[in-house]
Motif scaffolding. Structure first.
Motif, short mmCIF file in Angstrom:
data_model
loop_
_atom_site.label_atom_id
_atom_site.label_comp_id
_atom_site.label_asym_id
_atom_site.label_seq_id
_atom_site.Cartn_x
_atom_site.Cartn_y
_atom_site.Cartn_z
N TYR A 51 19.32 -5.67 45.85
CA TYR A 51 18.68 -6.54 45.62
C TYR A 51 17.39 -6.60 46.38
CZ TYR A 51 17.44 -11.55 44.71
OH TYR A 51 16.83 -12.85 44.33
N TYR A 64 26.71 -9.57 38.21
CA TYR A 64 26.04 -10.82 38.32
C TYR A 64 25.90 -11.13 36.73
CZ TYR A 64 23.33 -15.33 38.48
OH TYR A 64 22.98 -16.54 38.10
N SER A 108 24.45 -14.35 34.58
CA SER A 108 23.91 -15.75 35.04
C SER A 108 24.80 -16.83 34.30
CB SER A 108 22.41 -15.99 34.42
OG SER A 108 22.25 -17.10 34.69
N SER A 137 17.35 -20.45 32.15
CA SER A 137 18.32 -20.83 33.24
C SER A 137 17.33 -20.99 34.66
CB SER A 137 19.23 -19.89 33.47
OG SER A 137 20.10 -20.16 34.48
N LYS A 143 13.24 -6.55 45.33
CA LYS A 143 12.68 -7.64 45.70
C LYS A 143 11.31 -7.16 46.46
CE LYS A 143 14.25 -10.62 42.86
NZ LYS A 143 13.92 -11.23 41.84
N ASP A 170 14.83 -14.33 26.97
CA ASP A 170 15.89 -14.13 27.86
C ASP A 170 16.91 -13.02 27.10
OD1 ASP A 170 17.13 -15.87 30.48
OD2 ASP A 170 18.82 -14.60 29.47
N THR A 199 20.54 -22.91 41.95
CA THR A 199 20.55 -22.44 40.47
C THR A 199 21.87 -21.71 40.37
OG1 THR A 199 19.75 -20.34 41.02
CG2 THR A 199 18.02 -21.80 40.73
N ASP A 239 15.37 -7.94 26.20
CA ASP A 239 16.19 -7.41 27.39
C ASP A 239 15.10 -6.85 28.32
OD1 ASP A 239 17.29 -5.97 29.50
OD2 ASP A 239 18.80 -4.80 27.74
N VAL A 240 14.57 -7.37 29.50
CA VAL A 240 13.48 -6.77 30.04
C VAL A 240 13.67 -5.37 30.54
CG1 VAL A 240 12.75 -9.24 31.16
CG2 VAL A 240 14.57 -7.36 32.53
N LEU A 283 15.33 -21.03 37.83
CA LEU A 283 13.84 -21.00 38.34
C LEU A 283 13.02 -20.94 37.01
CD1 LEU A 283 13.94 -19.01 41.49
CD2 LEU A 283 14.27 -21.47 41.10
N GLY A 342 13.19 -18.87 48.99
CA GLY A 342 14.37 -18.80 49.98
C GLY A 342 15.54 -19.19 48.98
N ILE A 354 17.77 -21.08 46.70
CA ILE A 354 17.59 -22.50 45.72
C ILE A 354 18.63 -22.58 44.98
CG2 ILE A 354 15.81 -23.45 44.06
CD1 ILE A 354 14.54 -22.34 46.65
N1 LIG Z 1 17.95 -18.96 43.32
C1 LIG Z 1 17.56 -18.24 44.19
O1 LIG Z 1 18.12 -18.82 45.45
C2 LIG Z 1 16.73 -17.28 44.16
C3 LIG Z 1 15.97 -16.83 45.31
C4 LIG Z 1 14.94 -16.13 45.22
C5 LIG Z 1 14.70 -15.29 44.18
N2 LIG Z 1 15.30 -15.71 43.17
C6 LIG Z 1 15.08 -15.08 41.87
O2 LIG Z 1 14.61 -15.68 40.74
C7 LIG Z 1 14.62 -15.52 39.66
C8 LIG Z 1 15.74 -16.53 38.69
O3 LIG Z 1 16.67 -16.59 39.27
P1 LIG Z 1 17.62 -17.82 39.03
O4 LIG Z 1 17.96 -18.36 40.49
O5 LIG Z 1 16.88 -18.75 38.27
O6 LIG Z 1 18.68 -17.33 38.47
P2 LIG Z 1 19.52 -17.59 36.98
O7 LIG Z 1 20.76 -16.76 37.00
O8 LIG Z 1 19.73 -19.09 36.85
O9 LIG Z 1 18.34 -17.07 35.99
C9 LIG Z 1 18.01 -15.67 35.86
C10 LIG Z 1 18.02 -15.52 34.32
O10 LIG Z 1 17.57 -14.19 33.98
C11 LIG Z 1 17.99 -13.75 32.85
N3 LIG Z 1 18.19 -12.26 32.62
C12 LIG Z 1 19.23 -11.28 33.68
N4 LIG Z 1 18.81 -10.19 32.95
C13 LIG Z 1 18.10 -10.14 32.21
C14 LIG Z 1 17.35 -9.02 31.20
N5 LIG Z 1 17.83 -7.69 31.41
N6 LIG Z 1 16.50 -9.44 30.35
C15 LIG Z 1 16.30 -10.54 30.20
N7 LIG Z 1 16.77 -11.70 30.82
C16 LIG Z 1 17.72 -11.42 31.94
C17 LIG Z 1 19.39 -14.40 32.88
O11 LIG Z 1 20.03 -14.56 31.73
C18 LIG Z 1 19.12 -15.64 33.28
O12 LIG Z 1 18.73 -16.71 32.41
C19 LIG Z 1 15.50 -14.13 39.67
O13 LIG Z 1 14.37 -12.95 39.60
C20 LIG Z 1 16.20 -14.02 41.14
O14 LIG Z 1 16.35 -12.88 41.81
C21 LIG Z 1 16.29 -16.55 42.79
#
Ligand SMILES: NC(=O)c1ccc[n+]([C@@H]2O[C@H](COP(=O)([O-])OP(=O)(O)OC[C@H]3O[C@@H](n4cnc5c(N)ncnc54)[C@H](O)[C@@H]3O)[C@@H](O)[C@H]2O)c1
Length: 268
Positions: A173, A98, A100, A16, A177, A37, A208, A63-64, A18, A204, A206
């Motif tokens: 959060y 949250y 996803s 999903s 980070k 994932d 998603t 599961d991370v 990024l 910043g 994004i």
């Molecule tokens: N979207 C933004 O604006 C943004 C900004 C800064 C940082 N981020 C970071 O980027 C990363 C990706 O976020 P995104 O926006 O693509 O969100 P997203 O929800 O689209 O993707 C996150 C993915 O992580 C997976 N995930 C969650 N818990 C998990 C676990 N325990 N084990 C394995 N997988 C797991 C979810 O199933 C999902 O597929 C995250 O770390 C997020 O904090 C996102």
């Protein structure tokens, strides 16, 4: 020749947002990509959709938060492909509630309910477990394999501007980070004389699934625009291009750095 031709990449959170955009980009650049994932059903669908676009992309459940689960993932990849060249740690959550692509975790009606002193410690623990401890486990197992293989490796962690800028209602959060940024700094320094480089990206806001709730909230949209000089959300491809740079030889003299792809924040 693609920038990652012949290399093996593992991307956590790769189904999903990024992670997914980066998986598609890495595959286009010649990598054999494994997306890992926690969401198995979405994962299998994502892998076949993404593979339809060209290079096959494989899904493995992980599961991370579980060392055992991540050990099994990386052992499996190394056993079957015989190499591990690059890892992107993109699995994450914006808050304890949250999920996803499923529910919005925004609570606009009572913002103070999200202040740290009003939140359960279990919420804090969940976010730290996934975002920080999960990334640490990914990095350490990847490093153990890369050292054993004796080949060069790159690791890219997804941090956030939230690791540097306090976001009200998101203490868990932000701290997770900030931890990812420092984890990157320390591990990179420890490994600086090896062939393994570890860097991070600090996106910043994004577009998603994670920011769907923000994009529906007028108050949050005002905040985002106030914080973002470019006055727009970033697109996933604008992060995957940064991930590709840090994963490839183009960034050969970078380690321990967090590149903030954030529409002009932190300029002064
Ligand atoms: N979207 C933004 O604006 C943004 C900004 C800064 C940082 N981020 C970071 O980027 C990363 C990706 O976020 P995104 O926006 O693509 O969100 P997203 O929800 O689209 O993707 C996150 C993915 O992580 C997976 N995930 C969650 N818990 C998990 C676990 N325990 N084990 C394995 N997988 C797991 C979810 O199933 C999902 O597929 C995250 O770390 C997020 O904090 C996102």
């Amino acid at each position: 020749m693609g920038a990652l031709e012949g290399r093996v990449a593992v991307i956590t959170g790769g189904i999903s947002g990024l992670g997914r955009a980066s998986a598609e980009r890495y595959a286009k650049e010649g990598a054999k990509v494994v997306i890992a994932d926690v969401n198995a059903e979405r994962g299998e669908n994502a892998a076949s959709e993404m593979s339809a676009g060209g290079a096959p992309i494989e899904f493995i459940h992980v599961d991370v938060t579980s060392e055992e689960s991540q050990q099994a993932l990386f052992d499996d990849v190394v056993r079957r492909y015989g190499r591990l060249d690059t890892v992107l740690a993109a699995a994450g959550v914006s808050s304890a509630n949250y999920v996803s692509g499923e529910v919005s975790d925004m609570n606009d009606e009572d913002p103070e309910a999200n202040f740290l002193h009003n939140r359960a410690i279990s919420d804090w623990q969940r976010v730290i477990d996934i975002n920080l401890t999960g990334t640490m486990i990914t990095d350490r197992i990847a490093v153990q394999h890369m050292l054993k293989l004796g080949t060069p490796g790159t690791i890219v962690n997804i941090a956030s501007i939230a690791g540097k800028r306090p976001l009200v209602g998101a203490a868990d959060y932000c701290v997770s980070k900030a931890g990812v940024i420092m984890l990157t700094n320390v591990m990179a320094t420890e490994l600086a004389t090896t062939n393994i480089r570890i860097n991070a990206i600090g996106p910043g806001f994004i577009e998603t699934p994670m920011t769907a709730g923000i994009r529906q909230s007028p108050d949050w949209m005002d905040n985002v625009m106030m914080m973002t000089p470019m006055q727009r959300f970033g697109q996933p491809h604008e992060i995957s291009s940064t991930a590709l740079f840090l994963a490839s030889d183009e960034s050969a003299y970078f380690t321990g750095q967090t590149l903030f792809a954030n529409g002009g924040m932190f300029v002064g």
